[in-house]
Design a protein around this motif. Structure first.
Motif, PDB file in Angstrom:
ATOM      1  N   SER A  58       0.832  -1.209   0.000  1.00  0.00           N
ATOM      2  CA  SER A  58       0.000   0.000   0.000  1.00  0.00           C
ATOM      3  C   SER A  58       0.863   1.255   0.000  1.00  0.00           C
ATOM      4  CB  SER A  58      -0.958   0.003   1.185  1.00  0.00           C
ATOM      5  OG  SER A  58      -0.248   0.089   2.402  1.00  0.00           O
ATOM      6  N   LYS A  59       2.019   1.217   0.664  1.00  0.00           N
ATOM      7  CA  LYS A  59       2.932   2.360   0.652  1.00  0.00           C
ATOM      8  C   LYS A  59       3.487   2.600  -0.746  1.00  0.00           C
ATOM      9  CE  LYS A  59       4.216   1.855   5.476  1.00  0.00           C
ATOM     10  NZ  LYS A  59       5.229   1.417   6.426  1.00  0.00           N
ATOM     11  N   VAL A  60       3.801   1.527  -1.462  1.00  0.00           N
ATOM     12  CA  VAL A  60       4.304   1.652  -2.831  1.00  0.00           C
ATOM     13  C   VAL A  60       3.229   2.238  -3.740  1.00  0.00           C
ATOM     14  CG1 VAL A  60       5.086   0.342  -4.848  1.00  0.00           C
ATOM     15  CG2 VAL A  60       5.988  -0.206  -2.589  1.00  0.00           C
ATOM     16  N   ILE A  61       1.990   1.763  -3.578  1.00  0.00           N
ATOM     17  CA  ILE A  61       0.878   2.277  -4.382  1.00  0.00           C
ATOM     18  C   ILE A  61       0.671   3.764  -4.111  1.00  0.00           C
ATOM     19  CG2 ILE A  61      -1.635   2.169  -4.690  1.00  0.00           C
ATOM     20  CD1 ILE A  61      -1.374  -0.889  -4.210  1.00  0.00           C
ATOM     21  N   ALA A  62       0.707   4.161  -2.835  1.00  0.00           N
ATOM     22  CA  ALA A  62       0.525   5.568  -2.478  1.00  0.00           C
ATOM     23  C   ALA A  62       1.668   6.420  -3.018  1.00  0.00           C
ATOM     24  CB  ALA A  62       0.412   5.710  -0.963  1.00  0.00           C
ATOM     25  N   ALA A  63       2.900   5.921  -2.949  1.00  0.00           N
ATOM     26  CA  ALA A  63       4.060   6.672  -3.448  1.00  0.00           C
ATOM     27  C   ALA A  63       3.967   6.900  -4.949  1.00  0.00           C
ATOM     28  CB  ALA A  63       5.350   5.934  -3.093  1.00  0.00           C
ATOM     29  N   CYS A  64       3.339   5.986  -5.660  1.00  0.00           N
ATOM     30  CA  CYS A  64       3.164   6.122  -7.116  1.00  0.00           C
ATOM     31  C   CYS A  64       1.963   7.004  -7.454  1.00  0.00           C
ATOM     32  CB  CYS A  64       2.985   4.748  -7.763  1.00  0.00           C
ATOM     33  SG  CYS A  64       4.436   3.716  -7.664  1.00  0.00           S
ATOM     34  N   GLY A  65       1.197   7.410  -6.452  1.00  0.00           N
ATOM     35  CA  GLY A  65       0.018   8.231  -6.682  1.00  0.00           C
ATOM     36  C   GLY A  65      -1.141   7.461  -7.282  1.00  0.00           C
ATOM     37  N   ASP A  66      -1.141   6.152  -7.088  1.00  0.00           N
ATOM     38  CA  ASP A  66      -2.172   5.311  -7.682  1.00  0.00           C
ATOM     39  C   ASP A  66      -3.176   4.836  -6.627  1.00  0.00           C
ATOM     40  OD1 ASP A  66      -3.413   4.064  -9.794  1.00  0.00           O
ATOM     41  OD2 ASP A  66      -2.183   2.247  -9.676  1.00  0.00           O
ATOM     42  N   ASP A  67      -3.412   5.676  -5.612  1.00  0.00           N
ATOM     43  CA  ASP A  67      -4.301   5.263  -4.533  1.00  0.00           C
ATOM     44  C   ASP A  67      -5.615   6.042  -4.516  1.00  0.00           C
ATOM     45  OD1 ASP A  67      -3.019   7.598  -3.830  1.00  0.00           O
ATOM     46  OD2 ASP A  67      -2.790   7.069  -1.719  1.00  0.00           O
ATOM     47  N   ALA A  68      -5.984   6.641  -5.640  1.00  0.00           N
ATOM     48  CA  ALA A  68      -7.254   7.367  -5.717  1.00  0.00           C
ATOM     49  C   ALA A  68      -8.403   6.367  -5.818  1.00  0.00           C
ATOM     50  CB  ALA A  68      -7.256   8.292  -6.928  1.00  0.00           C
ATOM     51  N   LEU A  69      -9.597   6.832  -5.473  1.00  0.00           N
ATOM     52  CA  LEU A  69     -10.770   5.976  -5.584  1.00  0.00           C
ATOM     53  C   LEU A  69     -11.022   5.638  -7.048  1.00  0.00           C
ATOM     54  CD1 LEU A  69     -13.215   7.749  -3.096  1.00  0.00           C
ATOM     55  CD2 LEU A  69     -11.959   5.622  -2.744  1.00  0.00           C
ATOM     56  N   VAL A  70     -11.402   4.414  -7.308  1.00  0.00           N
ATOM     57  CA  VAL A  70     -11.687   3.995  -8.672  1.00  0.00           C
ATOM     58  C   VAL A  70     -12.977   4.645  -9.157  1.00  0.00           C
ATOM     59  CG1 VAL A  70     -12.160   2.024 -10.156  1.00  0.00           C
ATOM     60  CG2 VAL A  70     -10.467   1.828  -8.342  1.00  0.00           C
ATOM     61  N   TRP A  71     -13.979   4.674  -8.313  1.00  0.00           N
ATOM     62  CA  TRP A  71     -15.276   5.288  -8.639  1.00  0.00           C
ATOM     63  C   TRP A  71     -15.590   6.332  -7.565  1.00  0.00           C
ATOM     64  CZ3 TRP A  71     -18.122  -0.006  -9.287  1.00  0.00           C
ATOM     65  CH2 TRP A  71     -17.752  -0.585 -10.494  1.00  0.00           C
ATOM     66  N   PRO A  72     -14.951   7.484  -7.590  1.00  0.00           N
ATOM     67  CA  PRO A  72     -15.147   8.459  -6.511  1.00  0.00           C
ATOM     68  C   PRO A  72     -16.586   8.956  -6.399  1.00  0.00           C
ATOM     69  CG  PRO A  72     -13.871   9.420  -8.309  1.00  0.00           C
ATOM     70  CD  PRO A  72     -14.032   7.959  -8.619  1.00  0.00           C
ATOM     71  N   GLU A  73     -17.335   8.897  -7.488  1.00  0.00           N
ATOM     72  CA  GLU A  73     -18.715   9.387  -7.426  1.00  0.00           C
ATOM     73  C   GLU A  73     -19.645   8.440  -6.668  1.00  0.00           C
ATOM     74  OE1 GLU A  73     -18.261   7.157 -11.342  1.00  0.00           O
ATOM     75  OE2 GLU A  73     -17.071   8.558 -10.201  1.00  0.00           O
ATOM     76  N   PHE A  74     -19.166   7.261  -6.283  1.00  0.00           N
ATOM     77  CA  PHE A  74     -19.997   6.295  -5.573  1.00  0.00           C
ATOM     78  C   PHE A  74     -19.637   6.210  -4.090  1.00  0.00           C
ATOM     79  CE2 PHE A  74     -20.233   4.686  -9.959  1.00  0.00           C
ATOM     80  CZ  PHE A  74     -21.606   4.737 -10.127  1.00  0.00           C
ATOM     81  N   GLY A  75     -19.341   7.341  -3.476  1.00  0.00           N
ATOM     82  CA  GLY A  75     -19.037   7.341  -2.051  1.00  0.00           C
ATOM     83  C   GLY A  75     -20.282   7.073  -1.229  1.00  0.00           C
ATOM     84  N   ASN A  76     -20.106   6.759   0.034  1.00  0.00           N
ATOM     85  CA  ASN A  76     -21.225   6.503   0.923  1.00  0.00           C
ATOM     86  C   ASN A  76     -21.565   7.763   1.703  1.00  0.00           C
ATOM     87  OD1 ASN A  76     -21.416   3.664   0.379  1.00  0.00           O
ATOM     88  ND2 ASN A  76     -19.555   3.418   1.579  1.00  0.00           N
ATOM     89  N   ALA A  77     -22.829   7.917   2.018  1.00  0.00           N
ATOM     90  CA  ALA A  77     -23.247   9.043   2.838  1.00  0.00           C
ATOM     91  C   ALA A  77     -22.540   8.947   4.189  1.00  0.00           C
ATOM     92  CB  ALA A  77     -24.754   9.033   3.018  1.00  0.00           C
ATOM     93  N   GLY A  78     -21.961  10.049   4.624  1.00  0.00           N
ATOM     94  CA  GLY A  78     -21.289  10.086   5.916  1.00  0.00           C
ATOM     95  C   GLY A  78     -19.821   9.696   5.875  1.00  0.00           C
ATOM     96  N   ASP A  79     -19.279   9.412   4.671  1.00  0.00           N
ATOM     97  CA  ASP A  79     -17.871   9.033   4.571  1.00  0.00           C
ATOM     98  C   ASP A  79     -16.952  10.118   5.121  1.00  0.00           C
ATOM     99  OD1 ASP A  79     -18.349   6.569   3.505  1.00  0.00           O
ATOM    100  OD2 ASP A  79     -17.695   7.041   1.470  1.00  0.00           O
ATOM    101  N   ASP A  80     -17.308  11.358   4.944  1.00  0.00           N
ATOM    102  CA  ASP A  80     -16.452  12.464   5.406  1.00  0.00           C
ATOM    103  C   ASP A  80     -16.435  12.575   6.926  1.00  0.00           C
ATOM    104  OD1 ASP A  80     -19.115  13.186   5.361  1.00  0.00           O
ATOM    105  OD2 ASP A  80     -18.697  15.300   4.895  1.00  0.00           O
ATOM    106  N   GLU A  81     -17.337  11.897   7.610  1.00  0.00           N
ATOM    107  CA  GLU A  81     -17.390  11.964   9.064  1.00  0.00           C
ATOM    108  C   GLU A  81     -16.698  10.782   9.751  1.00  0.00           C
ATOM    109  OE1 GLU A  81     -21.559  12.099   9.873  1.00  0.00           O
ATOM    110  OE2 GLU A  81     -21.866  13.845   8.607  1.00  0.00           O
ATOM    111  N   LEU A  82     -16.234   9.823   8.961  1.00  0.00           N
ATOM    112  CA  LEU A  82     -15.587   8.634   9.538  1.00  0.00           C
ATOM    113  C   LEU A  82     -14.252   9.010  10.195  1.00  0.00           C
ATOM    114  CD1 LEU A  82     -16.157   6.001   6.715  1.00  0.00           C
ATOM    115  CD2 LEU A  82     -17.288   6.103   8.925  1.00  0.00           C
ATOM    116  N   VAL A  83     -13.981   8.396  11.331  1.00  0.00           N
ATOM    117  CA  VAL A  83     -12.720   8.600  12.039  1.00  0.00           C
ATOM    118  C   VAL A  83     -12.000   7.263  12.068  1.00  0.00           C
ATOM    119  CG1 VAL A  83     -11.644   9.249  14.203  1.00  0.00           C
ATOM    120  CG2 VAL A  83     -13.728  10.412  13.448  1.00  0.00           C
ATOM    121  N   TRP A  84     -10.795   7.216  11.562  1.00  0.00           N
ATOM    122  CA  TRP A  84     -10.028   5.964  11.499  1.00  0.00           C
ATOM    123  C   TRP A  84      -9.031   5.921  12.603  1.00  0.00           C
ATOM    124  CZ3 TRP A  84     -11.540   2.178   8.251  1.00  0.00           C
ATOM    125  CH2 TRP A  84     -12.395   2.546   7.210  1.00  0.00           C
TER     126      TRP A  84
END
Length: 84
Positions: A58-84
């Motif tokens: 996952s670090k290699v994928i992120a370093a390559c900039g290939d970690d964007a959402l595949v279908w960003p328009e299909f997010g879930n309601a409340g995703d912006d409020e999630l705390v990890w």
């Protein structure tokens, strides 16, 4: 095929011949599971953890900039409020 028991420090062990390693599909440094069954020693390749290597990958994928959402328009309601 025979192998003799050799002293290794305070322990003892055997050297596995190259054809045996090839048959097991292992190389020097790999982990083996050892069990005893009816007076016999059974060696099998140790199973790797199912997710081993994921963190590094996952670090290699992120370093390559290939970690964007595949279908960003299909997010879930409340995703912006999630705390990890």
């Amino acid at each position: 095929m025979r192998a003799s028991v050799r002293r290794m420090g305070n322990s003892a062990g055997i050297i596995l011949p190259k054809p045996v390693l090839a048959e097991l599909g292992v190389k020097a440094g790999d982990d083996l599971s050892l069990t005893l069954e009816k007076g016999r020693v059974i060696l099998t390749p140790a199973k790797a953890h199912p997710r081993s290597g994921w963190a590094e990958a996952s670090k290699v994928i992120a370093a390559c900039g290939d970690d964007a959402l595949v279908w960003p328009e299909f997010g879930n309601a409340g995703d912006d409020e999630l705390v990890w």
